[in-house]
Design a protein around this motif. Structure first.
Motif, PDB file in Angstrom:
ATOM      1  N   PRO A  31       0.825  -1.209   0.000  1.00  0.00           N
ATOM      2  CA  PRO A  31       0.000   0.000   0.000  1.00  0.00           C
ATOM      3  C   PRO A  31       0.864   1.267   0.000  1.00  0.00           C
ATOM      4  O   PRO A  31       1.897   1.327   0.665  1.00  0.00           O
ATOM      5  N   LEU A  32       0.415   2.256  -0.754  1.00  0.00           N
ATOM      6  CA  LEU A  32       1.072   3.553  -0.779  1.00  0.00           C
ATOM      7  C   LEU A  32       0.929   4.207   0.586  1.00  0.00           C
ATOM      8  O   LEU A  32      -0.177   4.268   1.131  1.00  0.00           O
ATOM      9  N   GLU A  33       2.038   4.663   1.136  1.00  0.00           N
ATOM     10  CA  GLU A  33       2.010   5.357   2.421  1.00  0.00           C
ATOM     11  C   GLU A  33       1.698   6.832   2.166  1.00  0.00           C
ATOM     12  O   GLU A  33       2.424   7.506   1.443  1.00  0.00           O
ATOM     13  N   ALA A  34       0.624   7.330   2.732  1.00  0.00           N
ATOM     14  CA  ALA A  34       0.247   8.738   2.574  1.00  0.00           C
ATOM     15  C   ALA A  34      -0.125   9.307   3.939  1.00  0.00           C
ATOM     16  O   ALA A  34      -0.697   8.612   4.780  1.00  0.00           O
ATOM     17  N   HIS A  35       0.220  10.563   4.145  1.00  0.00           N
ATOM     18  CA  HIS A  35      -0.070  11.208   5.425  1.00  0.00           C
ATOM     19  C   HIS A  35      -1.535  11.616   5.549  1.00  0.00           C
ATOM     20  O   HIS A  35      -2.052  11.753   6.652  1.00  0.00           O
ATOM     21  N   THR A  36      -2.202  11.791   4.428  1.00  0.00           N
ATOM     22  CA  THR A  36      -3.562  12.320   4.469  1.00  0.00           C
ATOM     23  C   THR A  36      -4.651  11.265   4.404  1.00  0.00           C
ATOM     24  O   THR A  36      -5.798  11.562   4.728  1.00  0.00           O
ATOM     25  N   THR A  37      -4.321  10.056   3.977  1.00  0.00           N
ATOM     26  CA  THR A  37      -5.352   9.028   3.842  1.00  0.00           C
ATOM     27  C   THR A  37      -4.737   7.638   4.025  1.00  0.00           C
ATOM     28  O   THR A  37      -3.552   7.438   3.798  1.00  0.00           O
ATOM     29  N   SER A  38      -5.560   6.721   4.424  1.00  0.00           N
ATOM     30  CA  SER A  38      -5.095   5.342   4.602  1.00  0.00           C
ATOM     31  C   SER A  38      -5.887   4.382   3.718  1.00  0.00           C
ATOM     32  O   SER A  38      -5.936   3.193   3.993  1.00  0.00           O
ATOM     33  N   HIS A  39      -6.509   4.905   2.649  1.00  0.00           N
ATOM     34  CA  HIS A  39      -7.406   4.051   1.870  1.00  0.00           C
ATOM     35  C   HIS A  39      -6.692   2.875   1.207  1.00  0.00           C
ATOM     36  O   HIS A  39      -7.259   1.791   1.123  1.00  0.00           O
ATOM     37  N   GLN A  40      -5.449   3.042   0.750  1.00  0.00           N
ATOM     38  CA  GLN A  40      -4.774   1.905   0.137  1.00  0.00           C
ATOM     39  C   GLN A  40      -4.499   0.809   1.163  1.00  0.00           C
ATOM     40  O   GLN A  40      -4.688  -0.368   0.883  1.00  0.00           O
ATOM     41  N   ARG A  41      -4.075   1.206   2.334  1.00  0.00           N
ATOM     42  CA  ARG A  41      -3.835   0.213   3.390  1.00  0.00           C
ATOM     43  C   ARG A  41      -5.138  -0.489   3.756  1.00  0.00           C
ATOM     44  O   ARG A  41      -5.184  -1.718   3.877  1.00  0.00           O
ATOM     45  N   ASP A  42      -6.201   0.287   3.926  1.00  0.00           N
ATOM     46  CA  ASP A  42      -7.503  -0.293   4.278  1.00  0.00           C
ATOM     47  C   ASP A  42      -7.988  -1.257   3.195  1.00  0.00           C
ATOM     48  O   ASP A  42      -8.465  -2.357   3.495  1.00  0.00           O
ATOM     49  N   ASN A  43      -7.862  -0.848   1.926  1.00  0.00           N
ATOM     50  CA  ASN A  43      -8.264  -1.715   0.807  1.00  0.00           C
ATOM     51  C   ASN A  43      -7.468  -3.015   0.797  1.00  0.00           C
ATOM     52  O   ASN A  43      -8.025  -4.098   0.630  1.00  0.00           O
ATOM     53  N   ALA A  44      -6.152  -2.883   0.967  1.00  0.00           N
ATOM     54  CA  ALA A  44      -5.282  -4.054   0.898  1.00  0.00           C
ATOM     55  C   ALA A  44      -5.614  -5.060   2.000  1.00  0.00           C
ATOM     56  O   ALA A  44      -5.738  -6.255   1.736  1.00  0.00           O
ATOM     57  N   TYR A  45      -5.768  -4.580   3.223  1.00  0.00           N
ATOM     58  CA  TYR A  45      -6.060  -5.508   4.317  1.00  0.00           C
ATOM     59  C   TYR A  45      -7.461  -6.106   4.208  1.00  0.00           C
ATOM     60  O   TYR A  45      -7.669  -7.263   4.588  1.00  0.00           O
ATOM     61  N   ALA A  46      -8.405  -5.362   3.668  1.00  0.00           N
ATOM     62  CA  ALA A  46      -9.749  -5.917   3.469  1.00  0.00           C
ATOM     63  C   ALA A  46      -9.704  -7.063   2.458  1.00  0.00           C
ATOM     64  O   ALA A  46     -10.328  -8.112   2.663  1.00  0.00           O
ATOM     65  N   MET A  47      -8.953  -6.877   1.371  1.00  0.00           N
ATOM     66  CA  MET A  47      -8.848  -7.938   0.369  1.00  0.00           C
ATOM     67  C   MET A  47      -8.080  -9.134   0.929  1.00  0.00           C
ATOM     68  O   MET A  47      -8.447 -10.287   0.671  1.00  0.00           O
ATOM     69  N   GLN A  48      -7.035  -8.871   1.688  1.00  0.00           N
ATOM     70  CA  GLN A  48      -6.269  -9.972   2.272  1.00  0.00           C
ATOM     71  C   GLN A  48      -7.128 -10.784   3.235  1.00  0.00           C
ATOM     72  O   GLN A  48      -7.039 -12.014   3.280  1.00  0.00           O
ATOM     73  N   GLU A  49      -7.984 -10.102   3.964  1.00  0.00           N
ATOM     74  CA  GLU A  49      -8.862 -10.809   4.903  1.00  0.00           C
ATOM     75  C   GLU A  49      -9.872 -11.683   4.166  1.00  0.00           C
ATOM     76  O   GLU A  49     -10.138 -12.809   4.571  1.00  0.00           O
TER      77      GLU A  49
END
Length: 85
Positions: A31-49
């Motif tokens: 996931p792209l690390e961004a200071h303003t949003t965590s949507h890539q991290r959230d998307n990635a972990y949701a798909m992994q789950e």
């Protein structure tokens, strides 16, 4: 290109994640690390789950240790079925 791929290494944009799912390809997602949003991290972990057989998430700071990606690649190469090519 997706059909020929045995493994996909990608960021975690929603479009990319759904393309990986559509083609049912195993993937390593960073996931792209961004200071303003965590949507890539959230998307990635949701798909992994939901699809642990297809998605493996590695956080970008983990890549500072080169063995992390190498270990994931070794695991994939040792457990993947033989290529049909």
């Amino acid at each position: 290109c997706y059909a020929a791929a045995d493994l996909i290494i990608s960021r975690a944009g929603a479009g990319m994640l759904f393309e990986i799912l559509f083609f049912e390809k195993p993937s390593i997602i960073i996931p792209l690390e961004a200071h303003t949003t965590s949507h890539q991290r959230d998307n990635a972990y949701a798909m992994q789950e939901q699809y642990p057989e297809l998605f493996t998430v590695i956080q970008q700071p983990e890549l500072n240790d080169q063995s992390v990606l190498r270990n994931h690649l070794d695991t994939f190469l040792n457990t993947a079925p033989p290529s049909t090519f």
